[in-house]
Design a protein around this motif. Structure first.
Motif, mmCIF file in Angstrom:
data_model
loop_
_atom_site.group_PDB
_atom_site.id
_atom_site.type_symbol
_atom_site.label_atom_id
_atom_site.label_comp_id
_atom_site.label_asym_id
_atom_site.label_seq_id
_atom_site.Cartn_x
_atom_site.Cartn_y
_atom_site.Cartn_z
ATOM 1 N N PRO A 25 0.810 -1.230 0.000
ATOM 2 C CA PRO A 25 0.000 0.000 0.000
ATOM 3 C C PRO A 25 0.838 1.272 0.000
ATOM 4 O O PRO A 25 0.521 2.240 -0.701
ATOM 5 C CB PRO A 25 -0.814 -0.130 1.285
ATOM 6 N N GLY A 26 1.926 1.288 0.787
ATOM 7 C CA GLY A 26 2.780 2.475 0.812
ATOM 8 C C GLY A 26 3.466 2.713 -0.517
ATOM 9 O O GLY A 26 3.555 3.843 -1.013
ATOM 10 N N ASP A 27 3.961 1.621 -1.130
ATOM 11 C CA ASP A 27 4.598 1.735 -2.442
ATOM 12 C C ASP A 27 3.604 2.229 -3.484
ATOM 13 O O ASP A 27 3.921 3.096 -4.312
ATOM 14 C CB ASP A 27 5.159 0.391 -2.876
ATOM 15 N N LEU A 28 2.381 1.663 -3.448
ATOM 16 C CA LEU A 28 1.363 2.053 -4.419
ATOM 17 C C LEU A 28 1.014 3.528 -4.281
ATOM 18 O O LEU A 28 0.891 4.239 -5.284
ATOM 19 C CB LEU A 28 0.113 1.197 -4.223
ATOM 20 N N LYS A 29 0.882 3.995 -3.039
ATOM 21 C CA LYS A 29 0.568 5.403 -2.813
ATOM 22 C C LYS A 29 1.691 6.306 -3.311
ATOM 23 O O LYS A 29 1.453 7.350 -3.940
ATOM 24 C CB LYS A 29 0.311 5.636 -1.325
ATOM 25 N N GLY A 30 2.941 5.905 -3.041
ATOM 26 C CA GLY A 30 4.078 6.712 -3.483
ATOM 27 C C GLY A 30 4.167 6.822 -4.984
ATOM 28 O O GLY A 30 4.378 7.899 -5.537
ATOM 29 N N LEU A 31 3.985 5.704 -5.682
ATOM 30 C CA LEU A 31 4.049 5.705 -7.142
ATOM 31 C C LEU A 31 2.874 6.482 -7.742
ATOM 32 O O LEU A 31 3.040 7.214 -8.730
ATOM 33 C CB LEU A 31 4.057 4.282 -7.666
ATOM 34 N N ALA A 32 1.682 6.310 -7.158
ATOM 35 C CA ALA A 32 0.509 7.024 -7.662
ATOM 36 C C ALA A 32 0.675 8.533 -7.495
ATOM 37 O O ALA A 32 0.301 9.314 -8.380
ATOM 38 C CB ALA A 32 -0.746 6.535 -6.948
ATOM 39 N N SER A 33 1.245 8.947 -6.364
ATOM 40 C CA SER A 33 1.461 10.381 -6.134
ATOM 41 C C SER A 33 2.500 10.935 -7.095
ATOM 42 O O SER A 33 2.370 12.055 -7.585
ATOM 43 C CB SER A 33 1.898 10.622 -4.689
ATOM 44 N N PHE A 34 3.533 10.147 -7.376
ATOM 45 C CA PHE A 34 4.534 10.578 -8.344
ATOM 46 C C PHE A 34 3.893 10.775 -9.707
ATOM 47 O O PHE A 34 4.085 11.796 -10.372
ATOM 48 C CB PHE A 34 5.674 9.566 -8.437
ATOM 49 N N ARG A 35 3.097 9.787 -10.133
ATOM 50 C CA ARG A 35 2.416 9.881 -11.423
ATOM 51 C C ARG A 35 1.472 11.076 -11.455
ATOM 52 O O ARG A 35 1.364 11.776 -12.474
ATOM 53 C CB ARG A 35 1.643 8.598 -11.694
ATOM 54 N N GLY A 36 0.824 11.375 -10.332
ATOM 55 C CA GLY A 36 -0.108 12.498 -10.283
ATOM 56 C C GLY A 36 0.579 13.839 -10.425
ATOM 57 O O GLY A 36 -0.053 14.823 -10.836
ATOM 58 N N GLY A 37 1.865 13.919 -10.087
ATOM 59 C CA GLY A 37 2.592 15.185 -10.217
ATOM 60 C C GLY A 37 3.087 15.459 -11.611
ATOM 61 O O GLY A 37 3.586 16.558 -11.893
ATOM 62 N N MET A 89 9.451 14.484 -19.170
ATOM 63 C CA MET A 89 8.365 14.481 -18.200
ATOM 64 C C MET A 89 8.266 15.877 -17.619
ATOM 65 O O MET A 89 9.253 16.377 -17.073
ATOM 66 C CB MET A 89 8.610 13.475 -17.064
ATOM 67 N N GLU A 90 7.137 16.502 -17.775
ATOM 68 C CA GLU A 90 6.927 17.817 -17.193
ATOM 69 C C GLU A 90 6.016 17.675 -15.987
ATOM 70 O O GLU A 90 4.981 17.018 -16.051
ATOM 71 C CB GLU A 90 6.318 18.775 -18.218
ATOM 72 N N GLY A 91 6.442 18.303 -14.914
ATOM 73 C CA GLY A 91 5.676 18.221 -13.690
ATOM 74 C C GLY A 91 6.597 18.317 -12.493
ATOM 75 O O GLY A 91 7.756 18.728 -12.601
ATOM 76 N N TRP A 92 6.082 17.941 -11.321
ATOM 77 C CA TRP A 92 6.805 18.087 -10.070
ATOM 78 C C TRP A 92 7.180 16.731 -9.505
ATOM 79 O O TRP A 92 6.439 15.765 -9.631
ATOM 80 C CB TRP A 92 5.944 18.846 -9.053
ATOM 81 N N LEU A 93 8.335 16.692 -8.872
ATOM 82 C CA LEU A 93 8.762 15.491 -8.170
ATOM 83 C C LEU A 93 8.023 15.433 -6.833
ATOM 84 O O LEU A 93 8.255 16.235 -5.940
ATOM 85 C CB LEU A 93 10.276 15.522 -7.932
ATOM 86 N N SER A 94 7.109 14.481 -6.710
ATOM 87 C CA SER A 94 6.291 14.373 -5.507
ATOM 88 C C SER A 94 7.114 13.860 -4.322
ATOM 89 O O SER A 94 7.834 12.864 -4.452
ATOM 90 C CB SER A 94 5.111 13.424 -5.744
ATOM 91 N N PRO A 95 7.018 14.521 -3.151
ATOM 92 C CA PRO A 95 7.710 14.016 -1.950
ATOM 93 C C PRO A 95 7.250 12.621 -1.550
ATOM 94 O O PRO A 95 7.971 11.920 -0.838
ATOM 95 C CB PRO A 95 7.347 15.054 -0.882
ATOM 96 N N SER A 96 6.076 12.213 -2.029
ATOM 97 C CA SER A 96 5.566 10.894 -1.673
ATOM 98 C C SER A 96 6.396 9.766 -2.251
ATOM 99 O O SER A 96 6.196 8.599 -1.891
ATOM 100 C CB SER A 96 4.107 10.754 -2.130
ATOM 101 N N ILE A 97 7.328 10.095 -3.143
ATOM 102 C CA ILE A 97 8.189 9.052 -3.697
ATOM 103 C C ILE A 97 8.989 8.392 -2.580
ATOM 104 O O ILE A 97 9.430 7.248 -2.690
ATOM 105 C CB ILE A 97 9.134 9.643 -4.768
ATOM 106 N N THR A 98 9.142 9.115 -1.445
ATOM 107 C CA THR A 98 9.915 8.561 -0.327
ATOM 108 C C THR A 98 9.115 7.550 0.491
ATOM 109 O O THR A 98 9.636 7.001 1.469
ATOM 110 C CB THR A 98 10.414 9.698 0.587
#
Length: 638
Positions: A25-37, A89-98
């Protein structure tokens, strides 16, 4: 019992499969947040991230036992069997990647549109070994928490616009093997805690805005193999402790503000692996150390453009692996040591811009692999070129400008063992004409005979220069026509010439041949200060690559050619001190790249076309034309 174990294994296997299929779940959330940015991905990889099975997503890898994400590979450069292309890739590096706390490799390098900051929570990635965030648009400081990444082996942050300074906490990365931070906007000093990185093998901080001194204790990085601090603002002296870098093979400290003497090698056996050394473009002083010959693994050395004095040490002859030696732009004196002749692998020798005296040692005739010899602007007083020099079997670039050579261009250059590709005999005392045999140098791509006393006309044989790109004959006493020049390289598609300077001679004709030949590649043409007469032909418009055209101080007449306006790359146009008549074509307003213009002292009339770029130039560019009016000159009378 066996049946029970088998059933237990099947249960565990099913759990593992479910974990891999479902994604932590944590990995999925991190990757999803990265994709969302990310709002644009030209590679299309993120568009395929669907469902909950993240371990099957493109660019994602998991541990088969735990099901946790261990690698994210989304580099900008994508290689296939047929080609390599750079995605964005244009966008922001999401802190959730951590949130991907089992991550060992994070590769987002070369994504030129990726912005944001390195998250302060980066320290949560305690298993991270490799971090690639180079070639992006990340900003902000490198966070202190990066010092918690104790397993980090490679850190690539080059070619961003990162600001701030490297925190002292980065010294906690004791297991770091590679650190690459070059081409960023890092500022401030290198923290002294870098000495804690005792496992560091690669340290690359080049092309930043780092300043201050190189840490005195840099020598404690015993495993350091590559050390690059070039293109920064470092000051002070090179630390003596660099003598302790026993594993160093590459050291680039060039293009800084370093001063003082070269402190290495202190003894024999120091830096036994050093193969590539760049110290050029600093303010280093003193002598080249007599012990320099102890660096027996050196292959390429550049000490150019410093303030080094004294003689070239004879110990350089011990550098049997040396292939390139650059000592130009210093204050070296004395003679070239005979030991230079022992450098049997040398292919490049540059000693230009010093105060080295002649004669040249005959031992240099043993340099059988030498391809480039640059002795320009020394106190050699050669009088003539030694015969052995023209007999070197591999020599193709001969640069002897300002060496006191007298007499005619020597015939010994006529039949050299290796075809001459570059010949610079400028600023000498050559007399006579350009010999017809020079046209047989068909591999010549650069010829500089400027600032001599050459006379007579340019021979027709110059059309034999099939690949000539640079022709510089300025400041001689050449007469006659220049028509043959414009026929050089006609067998080459688009022509070969990019640079022609025939200024300050006494040439009288041939101006009508401009553009008749294939001069589509020509960027620089200077025919100023001659005696040229006639009309500028309309064919000049064919030289579409021209950036500089200088025909000033001649006797050219008739109207200005409207076709000049088709030279869209033109930055410099100098036509002053001629006899041009008529008006300035309104088409000249199309010369949008024009930065330097001078039409003064001609016979031009009428109103100066209103608008840029003509309106950007001062009065002096138009004065001396009694019939001209309009801005920036006096208004036209109604």
């Amino acid at each position: 019992m066996g049946c029970h174990c088998q059933m237990l294994w099947l249960v565990l296997a099913s759990v593992m499969v479910a974990t891999v299929e479902g994604c932590d779940p944590g990995d999925l959330k991190g990757l999803a947040s990265f994709r969302g940015g990310i709002h644009m991905d030209t590679s299309g990889r993120l568009a395929k991230w669907a469902g909950r099975g993240c371990c099957r997503w493109q660019g994602v890898a998991c541990n088969n036992r735990t099901g946790r994400v261990t690698e994210v590979h989304l580099p900008g450069f994508i290689s296939t069997t047929d080609f390599v292309f750079q995605s964005q890739m244009e966008g922001w590096l999401s802190p959730s990647i951590t949130l991907l706390t089992s991550l060992e490799v994070l590769d987002l390098g070369g994504l030129v549109g990726l912005s944001g900051r390195i998250p302060t929570s980066i320290g949560r990635l305690e298993n991270l070994k490799k971090l690639y965030l180079y070639g992006n648009k990340l900003t902000g400081p490198v966070p202190d928490t990066i010092g918690k990444l104790l397993k980090l082996e490679e850190l690539h942050l080059h070619e961003n616009r990162l600001s701030g300074f490297l925190p002292p906490a980065i010294g906690c990365l004791k297991n770091l093997n590679v650190l690459l931070l070059h081409s960023n906007g890092f500022t401030g000093n290198i923290p002294g805690s870098f000495s804690n990185l005792t496992n560091l093998m690669h340290l690359d901080l080049h092309s930043n805005s780092l300043s201050g001194r190189i840490p005195e204790n840099v020598g404690e990085l015993q495993l350091l193999e590559e050390f690059d601090l070039s293109e920064n603002f470092f000051t002070g002296e090179i630390p003596v402790s660099v003598n302790n870098l026993t594993s160093i093979s590459v050291m680039y400290l060039d293009t800084n503000h370093l001063e003082g003497e070269i402190p290495f090698p202190s003894n024999y056996g120091v830096m036994p692996m050093l193969g590539f050394l760049r110290l050029q473009n600093n303010q280093l002083s003193g002598k080249i150390p007599p012990n320099f010959g102890y660096l027996v693994s050196l292959q390429r050395v550049s000490l150019e453009n410093n303030k080094l004095q004294g003689e070239i040490p004879s110990s350089l002859g011990n550098l049997q692996a040396l292939t390139e030696l650059y000592l130009g732009g210093n204050e070296l004196s004395g003679v070239i040591p005979k030991s230079i002749g022992r450098l049997s692998r040398l292919i490049m020798l540059s000693l230009s811009g010093n105060s080295i005296q002649g004669p040249l040692p005959d031992e240099m005739s043993a340099l059988q692999n030498l391809q480039t010899l640059d002795l320009s602007f020394n106190s050699l007083n050669l009088s003539s070129i030694p015969r052995w020099l023209a007999e070197l079997p591999s020599l193709s670039r001969i640069l002897l400008a300002g060496c006191g050579i007298e007499g005619q261009i020597p015939d010994l250059l006529r039949l050299t063992p290796s075809p001459i590709q570059e010949l610079d005999l400028s600023a000498n005392y050559l007399i006579g004409g350009i010999p017809a045999w020079m046209g047989n140098l068909t591999q010549l791509y650069s010829l500089n005979l400027s600032r001599n006393h050459l006379s007579s006309s340019i021979p027709a044989s110059v059309v034999g220069f099939e690949v000539l790109g640079v022709l510089d004959l300025h400041s001689n006493n050449l007469t006659g026509s220049l028509e043959h020049v414009f026929k050089i390289g006609t067998s080459f598609p688009g022509g070969s010439l990019t640079y022609i300077d025939l200024s300050d001679n006494s040439l009288t004709s041939g101006i009508d041949q401009i553009g008749v030949g294939t001069l589509e590649r020509l960027e620089y043409l200077n025919l100023s200060h001659n005696l040229l007469e006639g009309q500028l032909p309309t064919s000049v418009a064919k030289s579409t690559a021209l950036k500089c055209l200088d025909l000033s101080y001649n006797k050219l007449g008739f109207g200005l050619v409207e076709g000049l306006a088709n030279l869209s790359n033109l930055e410099t146009l100098k036509l002053q001190r001629n006899h041009f008549t008529g008006g300035i074509p309104v088409e000249f307003l199309n010369l949008k790249n024009l930065k330097d213009l001078d039409l003064s002292n001609n016979l031009l009339v009428g109103e100066i076309p209103a608008g840029k770029p003509l309106s950007d130039f001062p009065q002096s560019c138009f004065t001396g034309n009694r019939g001209l009016c309009g801005k920036p000159l006096s208004p036209c009378k109604s």
